[in-house]
Design a protein around this motif. Structure first.
Motif, mmCIF file in Angstrom:
data_model
loop_
_atom_site.group_PDB
_atom_site.id
_atom_site.type_symbol
_atom_site.label_atom_id
_atom_site.label_comp_id
_atom_site.label_asym_id
_atom_site.label_seq_id
_atom_site.Cartn_x
_atom_site.Cartn_y
_atom_site.Cartn_z
ATOM 1 N N CYS A 92 0.807 -1.224 0.000
ATOM 2 C CA CYS A 92 0.000 0.000 0.000
ATOM 3 C C CYS A 92 0.839 1.271 0.000
ATOM 4 C CB CYS A 92 -0.956 0.012 1.191
ATOM 5 S SG CYS A 92 -0.142 0.039 2.797
ATOM 6 N N GLY A 193 -7.830 -4.622 3.050
ATOM 7 C CA GLY A 193 -6.428 -4.471 3.434
ATOM 8 C C GLY A 193 -6.112 -3.233 4.238
ATOM 9 N N LEU A 194 -7.047 -2.729 4.990
ATOM 10 C CA LEU A 194 -6.847 -1.455 5.686
ATOM 11 C C LEU A 194 -5.894 -1.550 6.874
ATOM 12 C CD1 LEU A 194 -10.496 -0.056 5.594
ATOM 13 C CD2 LEU A 194 -8.601 0.367 4.011
ATOM 14 N N MET A 195 -5.493 -2.758 7.234
ATOM 15 C CA MET A 195 -4.531 -2.906 8.327
ATOM 16 C C MET A 195 -3.089 -2.757 7.852
ATOM 17 S SD MET A 195 -6.239 -3.237 11.076
ATOM 18 C CE MET A 195 -5.040 -3.869 12.245
ATOM 19 N N GLY A 196 -2.871 -2.642 6.537
ATOM 20 C CA GLY A 196 -1.521 -2.382 6.042
ATOM 21 C C GLY A 196 -0.931 -3.500 5.207
ATOM 22 N N SER A 197 0.276 -3.252 4.704
ATOM 23 C CA SER A 197 0.960 -4.177 3.802
ATOM 24 C C SER A 197 1.397 -5.454 4.517
ATOM 25 C CB SER A 197 2.198 -3.496 3.198
ATOM 26 O OG SER A 197 1.864 -2.341 2.483
ATOM 27 N N THR A 212 5.362 -8.984 8.137
ATOM 28 C CA THR A 212 4.848 -7.622 8.167
ATOM 29 C C THR A 212 5.910 -6.715 8.757
ATOM 30 O OG1 THR A 212 3.869 -7.821 10.376
ATOM 31 C CG2 THR A 212 2.484 -8.434 8.500
ATOM 32 N N GLY A 214 6.558 -2.284 9.936
ATOM 33 C CA GLY A 214 5.997 -0.954 10.075
ATOM 34 C C GLY A 214 6.868 -0.112 10.978
ATOM 35 N N GLU A 226 -2.319 -18.443 11.808
ATOM 36 C CA GLU A 226 -2.166 -17.019 11.510
ATOM 37 C C GLU A 226 -1.821 -16.800 10.039
ATOM 38 O OE1 GLU A 226 0.483 -15.052 14.171
ATOM 39 O OE2 GLU A 226 -0.360 -16.000 15.951
ATOM 40 N N ARG A 229 -4.849 -17.326 7.843
ATOM 41 C CA ARG A 229 -5.751 -16.173 7.888
ATOM 42 C C ARG A 229 -5.281 -15.093 6.915
ATOM 43 N NH1 ARG A 229 -5.407 -11.467 10.338
ATOM 44 N NH2 ARG A 229 -3.601 -12.114 11.559
ATOM 45 N N MET A 230 -3.979 -14.899 6.812
ATOM 46 C CA MET A 230 -3.438 -13.876 5.916
ATOM 47 C C MET A 230 -3.501 -14.322 4.456
ATOM 48 S SD MET A 230 -0.306 -12.373 8.235
ATOM 49 C CE MET A 230 -0.203 -10.856 7.295
ATOM 50 N N LEU A 233 -6.953 -13.541 3.530
ATOM 51 C CA LEU A 233 -7.063 -12.091 3.347
ATOM 52 C C LEU A 233 -6.524 -11.678 1.977
ATOM 53 C CD1 LEU A 233 -7.515 -9.179 4.285
ATOM 54 C CD2 LEU A 233 -5.310 -9.311 5.490
#
Length: 258
Positions: A92, A193-197, A212, A214, A226, A229-230, A233
């Motif tokens: 993003c 995808g609003l939680m980020g790349s 991930t 940040g 986990e 789940r991604m 997504l």
């Protein structure tokens, strides 16, 4: 590494001043390399290896030097990425690293706050570009990205740098059927995808990993529930994005405006 450079320099009966003049660099920087106060670039190690007749021993240090560029978590990711069967990511903020041009990567690192020293900047750019050899590996990995439209319109480094980057991206997509990029349009009422790349990869043995990063640091995710789940997504993001063909058309239109 610095001691090794000094040893080869002494063997050639060269002073720091003489070697720095031979390599067209400052004596102070060479001294910092020899004292291990600075990490040398890959280009420097190649040049000094040749100048000191080191028979490739200094070039062999490049891999060790590059490993110092990364955090331990990303180093584990990088090593697995080199052998991955499937590489995927949602981006993003910037063009995916494996698809970046040298000038785009440089502009990205120039944007860092606090700023890198010039030599450190060169080292990071070289390390970023070195990862791209995975795209030429046999067998080639399956590479899939979902990229925000804003990323393709953000002219990091200026319009010329972005134009070169988009042309390079289009060339990769036209000549490599294993690489897919889907653009997430800015105008979307629903966005998963609003939680980020994030990044995903699968090894030839079927192991799945996610990564991930940040402002607060980076996370390597290996727990199957986990990661799954991604993966789900990412599938949703692909369904919400433009198709690969629509995406190429949009990238072409953006490039044409530059």
């Amino acid at each position: 590494m610095g001691g090794l450079i000094k040893r080869f320099r002494t063997r050639k009966n060269l002073t720091q001043k003489e070697l720095s003049e031979l390599l067209v660099m400052s004596e102070s920087l060479l001294g910092a390399y020899e004292r291990a106060e600075r990490i040398p670039s890959a280009l420097f190690l190649k040049d000094v290896d040749q100048a000191l007749d080191a028979d490739g021993l200094l070039v062999d240090c490049i891999e060790m030097m590059e490993e110092e560029t990364y955090s331990p978590k990303f180093l584990n990711w990088k090593r697995t990425e080199a052998e991955a069967a499937i590489i995927s990511a949602y981006e993003c903020m910037v063009v995916p690293g494996l698809l970046q041009t040298p000038e785009y990567a440089r502009a990205l690192y120039l944007s860092r706050v606090p700023a890198y020293d010039p030599e450190d900047l060169d080292r990071h750019v070289e390390a970023r570009l070195a990862r791209q050899v995975v795209l030429d590996r046999k067998p080639k990995p399956i590479v899939s990205y979902v990229v925000e439209q804003a990323v393709l319109e953000r002219d990091l480094g200026g319009a010329a740098v972005l134009k070169e980057q988009l042309d390079h991206l289009l060339d990769l997509l036209r000549t490599n059927p294993n690489i897919t990029v889907q653009v997430m349009p800015t105008q979307r009422a629903v966005h998963a995808g609003l939680m980020g790349s994030f990044k995903l990869l699968s090894t030839p043995e079927g192991r799945n990993l996610a990564y991930t990063e940040g402002q607060g640091g980076d996370t390597l995710i290996s727990r199957p529930e986990e990661v799954n789940r991604m993966i789900e997504l990412f599938g949703t993001l692909r369904a919400q994005a433009l198709t690969p063909w629509e995406s190429v058309e949009l990238i072409e239109r953006i490039a044409a405006r530059l």
